[in-house]
Design an enzyme around this catalytic site. Structure first.
Site, PDB file in Angstrom:
ATOM      1  CE  LYS A  68      -3.950  -2.247   2.236  1.00 19.98           C
ATOM      2  NZ  LYS A  68      -5.002  -2.112   3.282  1.00 19.98           N
ATOM      3  CG  PHE A 121     -13.291   2.281   7.144  1.00 23.09           C
ATOM      4  CD1 PHE A 121     -12.745   1.730   5.994  1.00 23.09           C
ATOM      5  CD2 PHE A 121     -14.004   1.446   8.000  1.00 23.09           C
ATOM      6  CE1 PHE A 121     -12.896   0.382   5.698  1.00 23.09           C
ATOM      7  CE2 PHE A 121     -14.162   0.087   7.716  1.00 23.09           C
ATOM      8  CZ  PHE A 121     -13.600  -0.442   6.559  1.00 23.09           C
ATOM      9  NE  ARG A 179      -2.665  -5.793   6.936  1.00 24.64           N
ATOM     10  CZ  ARG A 179      -3.818  -6.322   6.547  1.00 24.64           C
ATOM     11  NH1 ARG A 179      -4.389  -7.263   7.267  1.00 24.64           N
ATOM     12  NH2 ARG A 179      -4.407  -5.893   5.450  1.00 24.64           N
ATOM     13  CG  ASN A 189      -3.719  -2.302   6.794  1.00 24.75           C
ATOM     14  OD1 ASN A 189      -3.555  -1.921   5.634  1.00 24.75           O
ATOM     15  ND2 ASN A 189      -4.746  -3.039   7.158  1.00 24.75           N
ATOM     16  CG  HIS A 203      -5.298  -6.220  -0.414  1.00 24.02           C
ATOM     17  ND1 HIS A 203      -6.534  -6.123   0.163  1.00 24.02           N
ATOM     18  CD2 HIS A 203      -5.424  -7.111  -1.448  1.00 24.02           C
ATOM     19  CE1 HIS A 203      -7.393  -6.913  -0.499  1.00 24.02           C
ATOM     20  NE2 HIS A 203      -6.740  -7.518  -1.475  1.00 24.02           N
TER      21      HIS A 203
HETATM   22  P1  GDP Z   1      -8.245  -6.637   5.373  1.00 28.84           P
HETATM   23  O1  GDP Z   1      -8.911  -7.736   4.572  1.00 28.84           O
HETATM   24  O2  GDP Z   1      -7.435  -7.158   6.534  1.00 28.84           O
HETATM   25  O3  GDP Z   1      -7.444  -5.682   4.506  1.00 28.84           O
HETATM   26  O4  GDP Z   1      -9.406  -5.779   6.056  1.00 28.84           O
HETATM   27  P2  GDP Z   1     -10.817  -5.244   5.512  1.00 28.84           P
HETATM   28  O5  GDP Z   1     -11.190  -5.904   4.218  1.00 28.84           O
HETATM   29  O6  GDP Z   1     -11.775  -5.344   6.647  1.00 28.84           O
HETATM   30  O7  GDP Z   1     -10.554  -3.685   5.239  1.00 28.84           O
HETATM   31  C1  GDP Z   1      -9.920  -3.216   4.083  1.00 28.84           C
HETATM   32  C2  GDP Z   1      -8.942  -2.125   4.466  1.00 28.84           C
HETATM   33  O8  GDP Z   1      -9.688  -1.001   4.989  1.00 28.84           O
HETATM   34  C3  GDP Z   1      -7.996  -2.481   5.615  1.00 28.84           C
HETATM   35  O9  GDP Z   1      -6.866  -3.215   5.186  1.00 28.84           O
HETATM   36  C4  GDP Z   1      -7.607  -1.103   6.123  1.00 28.84           C
HETATM   37  O10 GDP Z   1      -6.651  -0.458   5.265  1.00 28.84           O
HETATM   38  C5  GDP Z   1      -8.944  -0.361   6.027  1.00 28.84           C
HETATM   39  N1  GDP Z   1      -9.762  -0.439   7.242  1.00 28.84           N
HETATM   40  C6  GDP Z   1     -10.394  -1.536   7.772  1.00 28.84           C
HETATM   41  N2  GDP Z   1     -11.092  -1.228   8.871  1.00 28.84           N
HETATM   42  C7  GDP Z   1     -10.910   0.112   9.068  1.00 28.84           C
HETATM   43  C8  GDP Z   1     -11.399   1.042  10.044  1.00 28.84           C
HETATM   44  O11 GDP Z   1     -12.143   0.690  10.977  1.00 28.84           O
HETATM   45  N3  GDP Z   1     -11.006   2.352   9.908  1.00 28.84           N
HETATM   46  C9  GDP Z   1     -10.183   2.768   8.881  1.00 28.84           C
HETATM   47  N4  GDP Z   1      -9.836   4.064   8.818  1.00 28.84           N
HETATM   48  N5  GDP Z   1      -9.717   1.913   7.938  1.00 28.84           N
HETATM   49  C10 GDP Z   1     -10.069   0.610   8.027  1.00 28.84           C
END
Ligand code: GDP
Length: 152
Positions: A19, A67, A112, A122, A125
């Site tokens: 990222k 978000f 991470r 983070n 991906h």
């Molecule tokens: P991943 O599969 O571990 O990447 O997680 P998700 O699919 O739930 O979320 C996609 C991406 O959105 C994450 O990798 C983070 O960059 C971002 N993200 C997830 N949850 C949050 C949140 O609660 N707040 C914010 N600001 N970003 C989030």
């Protein structure tokens, strides 16, 4: 010329993105090194930048989340490196390697844990299912940009 079609790789590939935060901090090579040491083969790679529109499409499943707007702004804020990785149990094993979405909860030694700065920024991906891996690989790459080893 690729003799093996991507369809035959279902279940053995995952899509990763280094990222914008990690690219800006100069972590491309250390992160790729972790990935290779963990036994993944890179079969496609490119540095690119997502437009707002492309980021919205890629993260469409999150469009109702609070978000979403912030995530789209972040993901289109600079270059990213997208990679297709090949390995047995690629999706599951890669999720273990990258660790929890929130670096606060990421296990010691995960990507991470080592490179993320916040829940949003983070560093990396990884696809969350074989179906999504397949879709995401074809979002970033055409068939001509994917290189399979002959013995796979
Ligand atoms: P991943 O599969 O571990 O990447 O997680 P998700 O699919 O739930 O979320 C996609 C991406 O959105 C994450 O990798 C983070 O960059 C971002 N993200 C997830 N949850 C949050 C949140 O609660 N707040 C914010 N600001 N970003 C989030």
């Amino acid at each position: 010329m690729n003799m093996i079609d991507i369809d035959h790789m279902f279940g053995k590939i995952t899509l990763s993105i280094i990222k914008p935060d990690a690219v800006k901090k100069g972590h491309i090579v250390p992160i790729l090194s972790e990935i290779i040491h963990a036994g993944f083969n890179i079969i496609a790679i490119k540095m690119t930048e997502l437009s707002i529109k492309s980021a919205q499409i890629f993260y469409a499943e999150h469009q109702k989340k609070l978000f979403f707007e912030s995530l789209i702004k972040f993901m289109s804020s600079g270059p990213i490196v997208s990679v297709i990785l090949e390995k047995k149990n690629a999706v599951k094993d890669f999720r273990v390697l990258i660790g929890n979405t929130n670096p606060v909860y990421a296990k010691k030694g995960t990507i991470r844990y080592l490179y993320a700065t916040s829940l949003e920024e983070n560093a990396i991906h990884g696809s969350d299912s074989d179906q999504n891996a397949f879709k995401e690989c074809l979002f970033y790459f055409s068939h001509r940009e994917i290189f399979f080893k002959k013995d796979l």
